[in-house]
Write a protein that holds these residues in place. Structure first.
Motif, PDB file in Angstrom:
ATOM      1  N   THR A  20       8.586  39.449  45.892  1.00  0.00           N
ATOM      2  CA  THR A  20      10.327  39.584  46.674  1.00  0.00           C
ATOM      3  C   THR A  20      10.909  38.837  45.198  1.00  0.00           C
ATOM      4  N   ASN A  21      10.312  38.016  45.413  1.00  0.00           N
ATOM      5  CA  ASN A  21      11.311  37.108  43.695  1.00  0.00           C
ATOM      6  C   ASN A  21      11.777  37.539  42.906  1.00  0.00           C
ATOM      7  N   ALA A  22      11.035  38.400  42.316  1.00  0.00           N
ATOM      8  CA  ALA A  22      10.879  38.872  41.127  1.00  0.00           C
ATOM      9  C   ALA A  22      11.957  40.284  41.331  1.00  0.00           C
ATOM     10  N   HIS A  23      11.317  40.489  42.989  1.00  0.00           N
ATOM     11  CA  HIS A  23      12.126  42.329  42.492  1.00  0.00           C
ATOM     12  C   HIS A  23      13.779  41.721  42.921  1.00  0.00           C
ATOM     13  N   GLU A  24      13.870  41.346  43.787  1.00  0.00           N
ATOM     14  CA  GLU A  24      15.545  40.292  43.425  1.00  0.00           C
ATOM     15  C   GLU A  24      15.701  40.350  42.165  1.00  0.00           C
ATOM     16  N   THR A  25      15.491  39.596  41.349  1.00  0.00           N
ATOM     17  CA  THR A  25      15.675  39.399  40.210  1.00  0.00           C
ATOM     18  C   THR A  25      15.862  40.355  38.703  1.00  0.00           C
ATOM     19  N   LEU A  26      15.260  41.317  38.783  1.00  0.00           N
ATOM     20  CA  LEU A  26      15.267  42.886  38.516  1.00  0.00           C
ATOM     21  C   LEU A  26      16.234  43.517  39.224  1.00  0.00           C
ATOM     22  N   GLN A  27      17.058  43.640  40.316  1.00  0.00           N
ATOM     23  CA  GLN A  27      17.660  43.776  41.088  1.00  0.00           C
ATOM     24  C   GLN A  27      18.904  43.939  40.034  1.00  0.00           C
ATOM     25  N   GLN A  28      18.727  42.576  39.884  1.00  0.00           N
ATOM     26  CA  GLN A  28      20.473  41.942  39.633  1.00  0.00           C
ATOM     27  C   GLN A  28      20.815  42.269  38.262  1.00  0.00           C
ATOM     28  N   LEU A 102      14.957  33.396  37.489  1.00  0.00           N
ATOM     29  CA  LEU A 102      13.626  33.958  38.871  1.00  0.00           C
ATOM     30  C   LEU A 102      13.058  32.214  39.237  1.00  0.00           C
ATOM     31  N   PRO A 103      13.229  31.437  38.765  1.00  0.00           N
ATOM     32  CA  PRO A 103      12.883  30.431  39.019  1.00  0.00           C
ATOM     33  C   PRO A 103      13.931  29.789  40.490  1.00  0.00           C
ATOM     34  N   HIS A 104      14.919  30.012  40.386  1.00  0.00           N
ATOM     35  CA  HIS A 104      15.504  29.786  40.989  1.00  0.00           C
ATOM     36  C   HIS A 104      16.154  30.817  42.262  1.00  0.00           C
ATOM     37  N   LYS A 105      14.815  31.255  42.161  1.00  0.00           N
ATOM     38  CA  LYS A 105      14.507  32.450  44.036  1.00  0.00           C
ATOM     39  C   LYS A 105      14.198  31.081  45.009  1.00  0.00           C
ATOM     40  N   SER A 106      14.004  31.772  46.183  1.00  0.00           N
ATOM     41  CA  SER A 106      13.324  30.549  46.806  1.00  0.00           C
ATOM     42  C   SER A 106      12.526  31.224  48.231  1.00  0.00           C
ATOM     43  N   ALA A 107      12.283  32.528  47.698  1.00  0.00           N
ATOM     44  CA  ALA A 107      11.037  33.825  48.684  1.00  0.00           C
ATOM     45  C   ALA A 107       9.731  32.176  49.064  1.00  0.00           C
ATOM     46  N   PHE A 133       3.938  28.488  33.837  1.00  0.00           N
ATOM     47  CA  PHE A 133       4.788  27.520  32.574  1.00  0.00           C
ATOM     48  C   PHE A 133       5.410  26.008  33.194  1.00  0.00           C
ATOM     49  N   GLU A 134       5.160  25.367  32.625  1.00  0.00           N
ATOM     50  CA  GLU A 134       6.182  24.030  33.186  1.00  0.00           C
ATOM     51  C   GLU A 134       7.191  23.762  33.815  1.00  0.00           C
ATOM     52  N   GLU A 135       7.861  23.443  32.971  1.00  0.00           N
ATOM     53  CA  GLU A 135       9.559  23.661  33.674  1.00  0.00           C
ATOM     54  C   GLU A 135       9.808  25.273  34.105  1.00  0.00           C
ATOM     55  N   VAL A 136       9.336  26.603  34.427  1.00  0.00           N
ATOM     56  CA  VAL A 136       9.835  27.049  34.845  1.00  0.00           C
ATOM     57  C   VAL A 136       8.893  27.040  36.656  1.00  0.00           C
ATOM     58  N   GLN A 137       7.655  26.472  37.117  1.00  0.00           N
ATOM     59  CA  GLN A 137       6.963  26.276  37.754  1.00  0.00           C
ATOM     60  C   GLN A 137       7.873  24.989  38.686  1.00  0.00           C
ATOM     61  N   HIS A 138       8.002  23.439  38.259  1.00  0.00           N
ATOM     62  CA  HIS A 138       9.041  23.122  38.412  1.00  0.00           C
ATOM     63  C   HIS A 138      10.396  23.248  39.494  1.00  0.00           C
ATOM     64  N   LEU A 139      11.400  23.987  38.394  1.00  0.00           N
ATOM     65  CA  LEU A 139      12.446  25.104  39.254  1.00  0.00           C
ATOM     66  C   LEU A 139      12.125  26.010  40.135  1.00  0.00           C
ATOM     67  N   LYS A 140      10.601  25.945  39.925  1.00  0.00           N
ATOM     68  CA  LYS A 140      10.585  27.420  41.503  1.00  0.00           C
ATOM     69  C   LYS A 140      10.271  26.222  42.479  1.00  0.00           C
TER      70      LYS A 140
END
Length: 232
Positions: A20-28, A102-107, A133-140
């Motif tokens: 879901t989060n990737a779909h929203e990001t790709l749409q943007q 992507l990591p800022h999406k919240s679904a 990945f470390e930084e990305v996972q913490h942002l999620k």
């Protein structure tokens, strides 16, 4: 019924709804870069082809056949060239933009917060073990308001190995101060999460929301996170 103390969750595709989060990001990105101007593919074709390419590259990454850098640099190049876009016309920063957004999406999957709250109230100590990945996972975790549920976040990037490598699970147990006998792994990937945990002597929950057929014996199998309440 066996008593557990430590619960280890996978993140992507188990709690955080990657698709879901990737779909929203790709749409943007499709709109921001006006990818429709090429006239050879729709957004849904772009989304579908990206998913196919990304999954293939992640399988290679988990097999240590490509690096993190190669994965990130290659996925949009392969996606768009397969859709008929000339390499010279592919935006140079599209992969970096995807990683930024992507990591800022919240679904998250249904019942995620309620079930984690229930498990915390029951006294379980919860951790994450992820090949992300470390930084990305913490942002999620921050974006989806999941940070406070977990004591330890064990990533492949920080530990130097990937699930299903038994060393990843041994590292996670050591970091959490847990034993295999008192631990339970919950994840959506039969190879990385279920078989990886099994080979490390840890009981497993296979999260299978699409009810895919398989022939792997698991300790537990669920189609909804809410089902964890029935045995935890």
């Amino acid at each position: 019924m066996k008593q557990y103390r430590h619960l280890f969750f996978d993140l992507d595709h188990t709690l955080w709804d990657f698709e879901t989060n990737a779909h929203e990001t790709l749409q943007q990105l499709y709109l921001d870069y006006d990818l429709g101007r090429h006239g050879t593919f729709s957004f849904e074709q772009f989304n579908s082809r990206y998913s196919e390419v990304n999954h293939a590259l992640w399988r290679l990454y988990q097999a240590n056949k490509v690096t993190q850098k190669q994965l990130r640099e290659t996925r949009f190049l392969r996606t768009l060239t397969k859709l008929g876009v000339a390499e010279v016309d592919i935006p140079a920063d599209i992969s970096a933009r995807f990683t930024d957004i992507l990591p800022h999406k919240s679904a998250v999957f249904p019942h995620t917060h309620e079930v984690l709250g229930y498990l915390r109230d029951k006294g379980y100590v919860m951790h994450l073990i992820t090949n992300g990945f470390e930084e990305v996972q913490h942002l999620k975790l921050v974006s989806s308001k999941l940070t406070d549920f977990f004591q330890e976040v064990i990533t492949s990037e920080a530990s130097g190995c990937l699930k299903p490598d038994p060393r990843m699970f041994a590292h996670a147990l050591e970091k959490a101060g847990a034993t295999a006998a008192e631990s339970l792994m919950i994840g959506d990937n039969l190879e990385c999460d279920v078989l990886g945990a099994y080979n490390a002597g840890i009981d497993q929950v296979y999260f299978n929301p699409e009810r895919r057929r398989h022939f792997v014996q698991t300790t537990y199998e669920i189609a909804s996170l809410d089902e964890l309440r029935s045995f935890l």
